[in-house]
Design a protein around this motif. Structure first.
Motif, PDB file in Angstrom:
ATOM      1  N   SER A 190       0.949  -1.419   0.120  1.00  0.00           N
ATOM      2  CA  SER A 190      -0.073   0.179  -0.076  1.00  0.00           C
ATOM      3  C   SER A 190       0.865   1.357  -0.008  1.00  0.00           C
ATOM      4  O   SER A 190       2.126   1.275   0.095  1.00  0.00           O
ATOM      5  CB  SER A 190      -0.914  -0.062   0.960  1.00  0.00           C
ATOM      6  N   ASP A 191       0.270   2.348  -0.151  1.00  0.00           N
ATOM      7  CA  ASP A 191       0.908   3.522  -0.003  1.00  0.00           C
ATOM      8  C   ASP A 191       1.592   3.939   1.290  1.00  0.00           C
ATOM      9  O   ASP A 191       2.684   4.358   1.391  1.00  0.00           O
ATOM     10  CB  ASP A 191       0.107   4.830  -0.600  1.00  0.00           C
ATOM     11  N   SER A 210      -0.035   1.443  -9.011  1.00  0.00           N
ATOM     12  CA  SER A 210      -0.394   2.807  -8.527  1.00  0.00           C
ATOM     13  C   SER A 210      -0.467   3.694  -9.888  1.00  0.00           C
ATOM     14  O   SER A 210      -1.072   4.738  -9.935  1.00  0.00           O
ATOM     15  CB  SER A 210       0.724   3.092  -7.631  1.00  0.00           C
ATOM     16  N   ASP A 217      -3.847   2.965 -11.447  1.00  0.00           N
ATOM     17  CA  ASP A 217      -5.103   3.416 -10.655  1.00  0.00           C
ATOM     18  C   ASP A 217      -5.149   4.534  -9.818  1.00  0.00           C
ATOM     19  O   ASP A 217      -6.080   5.361  -9.934  1.00  0.00           O
ATOM     20  CB  ASP A 217      -5.097   2.148  -9.580  1.00  0.00           C
ATOM     21  N   ARG A 218      -3.790   4.961  -9.413  1.00  0.00           N
ATOM     22  CA  ARG A 218      -4.058   6.232  -8.835  1.00  0.00           C
ATOM     23  C   ARG A 218      -3.509   7.505  -9.665  1.00  0.00           C
ATOM     24  O   ARG A 218      -3.642   8.592  -9.396  1.00  0.00           O
ATOM     25  CB  ARG A 218      -2.760   6.103  -7.456  1.00  0.00           C
ATOM     26  N   TRP A 274       4.988  10.061 -10.430  1.00  0.00           N
ATOM     27  CA  TRP A 274       5.379   9.043  -9.424  1.00  0.00           C
ATOM     28  C   TRP A 274       6.301   9.573  -8.267  1.00  0.00           C
ATOM     29  O   TRP A 274       5.953   9.455  -7.162  1.00  0.00           O
ATOM     30  CB  TRP A 274       5.636   7.928 -10.107  1.00  0.00           C
ATOM     31  N   HIS A 300       4.414  11.855  -6.155  1.00  0.00           N
ATOM     32  CA  HIS A 300       3.704  11.013  -5.331  1.00  0.00           C
ATOM     33  C   HIS A 300       4.384  10.515  -4.115  1.00  0.00           C
ATOM     34  O   HIS A 300       3.975  10.493  -2.897  1.00  0.00           O
ATOM     35  CB  HIS A 300       2.933   9.679  -6.169  1.00  0.00           C
ATOM     36  N   VAL A 332      -5.918  13.204  -9.353  1.00  0.00           N
ATOM     37  CA  VAL A 332      -5.495  12.450 -10.330  1.00  0.00           C
ATOM     38  C   VAL A 332      -5.894  12.941 -11.838  1.00  0.00           C
ATOM     39  O   VAL A 332      -6.912  13.444 -11.895  1.00  0.00           O
ATOM     40  CB  VAL A 332      -6.044  10.994 -10.324  1.00  0.00           C
TER      41      VAL A 332
END
Length: 324
Positions: free
Chosen positions: A131-132, A256, A259-260, A301, A304, A317
């Motif tokens: 996960s993040d 990620s 999707d993110r 990225w 992020h 996004v």
């Protein structure tokens, strides 16, 4: 002994032969085997075989090759499966089997003790997704050393561990912010271009230069460093992370981006060094490497990741390639 001599035996000669066989250990013969493999394997496969046999099978090195038995091999493979997973154990089994087959053909033993061992059960592709929060936890727990820089580059670029571990300064251009990995070092056998975000560039620029290997100034002990990393994470959080492997970082990177961050699938495939989007007719006519799109994706990225580590709120996004 007198009876053996009368029956035509030579105890002195037999004793000398036993001493020779005792010196023919797995560790000694591995060097000759790897020389044999140099002309047969690609550089990446040769490096993997070296890691399997010299690192993961170190416990077998002191055993004379003539006395290496199936039970000992099976116990070693079981230990590897427990510590590194069934897939790793099966890869080691393949390398060890090739070595024992070579030793048999060279006359050092009469059979291959690996051939009758069980393969570890692999339950399909790994599904573990970091996960993040877990990525941020790993990043914060890394130290400012070569292992820390290597793992952060894995997070930022989505490259494979072997591609980072074997990275050379001759493949890095800090003026154009581009890493060019030659075909000999990629899994798909094609050159791979990786744009560098500002954060990735800073990590590389901070590394000392001593020879061509970026991480060659000190051999990274991945297993020991990983144990220390897991311990620091457990101490800081009060509990360890759910079991993960380095390749899970690459899966989190891909998911990620899709999707993110809304990066188009064909761009993610290029960043991962996959060729699925260029298979068949598409591969014949579409030779684009989507350089600009890849650069934008890796920049976003990196931003992020910085937001995750700092705790700042992520930006909304925006689908790449679409006008606002």
């Amino acid at each position: 002994m007198l009876a053996r001599v009368r029956l035509g035996g030579d105890p002195a000669n037999e004793k000398a032969g036993a001493r020779i066989r005792a010196g023919e250990t797995v560790g000694v013969l591995l060097r000759a085997f790897m020389l044999h493999q140099q002309s047969r394997l690609r550089p990446r496969s040769l490096k993997e075989t070296d890691r399997h046999l010299f690192k993961q099978c170190r416990a077998l090195h002191s055993i004379p090759i003539a006395t290496l038995n199936r039970r000992t091999v099976a116990a070693q493979l079981t230990a590897i499966a427990q510590s590194s997973g069934p897939a790793a154990a099966n890869r080691v089994r393949g390398s060890l089997g090739a070595f024992c087959s070579w030793a048999m053909k060279e006359g050092f033993r009469d059979d291959n003790p690996v051939s009758a061992t069980n393969k570890a059960t692999e339950n399909g592709p790994r599904q573990r997704l970091l996960s993040d929060d877990e990525l941020a936890t790993i990043w914060r727990a890394l130290r400012d050393d070569q292992y820390g820089a290597a793992l952060k580059l894995l997070i930022l670029t989505g490259l494979r561990r072997g591609e980072i571990e074997g990275l050379r300064w001759s493949e890095v251009d800090l003026e154009t912010d581009l890493v060019s990995i030659p075909a000999a070092r990629t899994k798909n056998g094609r050159p791979h271009l990786v744009p560098l975000s500002a954060l990735a560039r800073a990590l590389l620029a901070a590394q000392p230069r001593d020879g061509d290997l970026v991480f060659g100034t000190k051999v990274i002990r991945w297993h020991l460093e990983r144990l220390a990393l897991d311990q620091r994470i457990a101490e800081s959080q009060g509990e360890p992370l759910e079991a993960w492997v380095v390749h899970d970082i690459r899966r989190a990177f891909s998911t990620s981006l899709h999707d993110r961050l809304g990066v188009p699938p064909h761009v993610v495939e290029v960043l991962l060094g996959h060729v699925g989007h260029q298979a068949g007719v598409a591969g014949t006519y579409n030779k684009s490497v989507y350089a600009a799109e890849c650069e934008r994706a890796l920049t976003r990225w990196a931003e992020h990741i910085e937001q995750l580590v700092s705790g700042r709120k992520p930006a909304p996004v925006v689908k790449l390639g679409k006008r606002r």
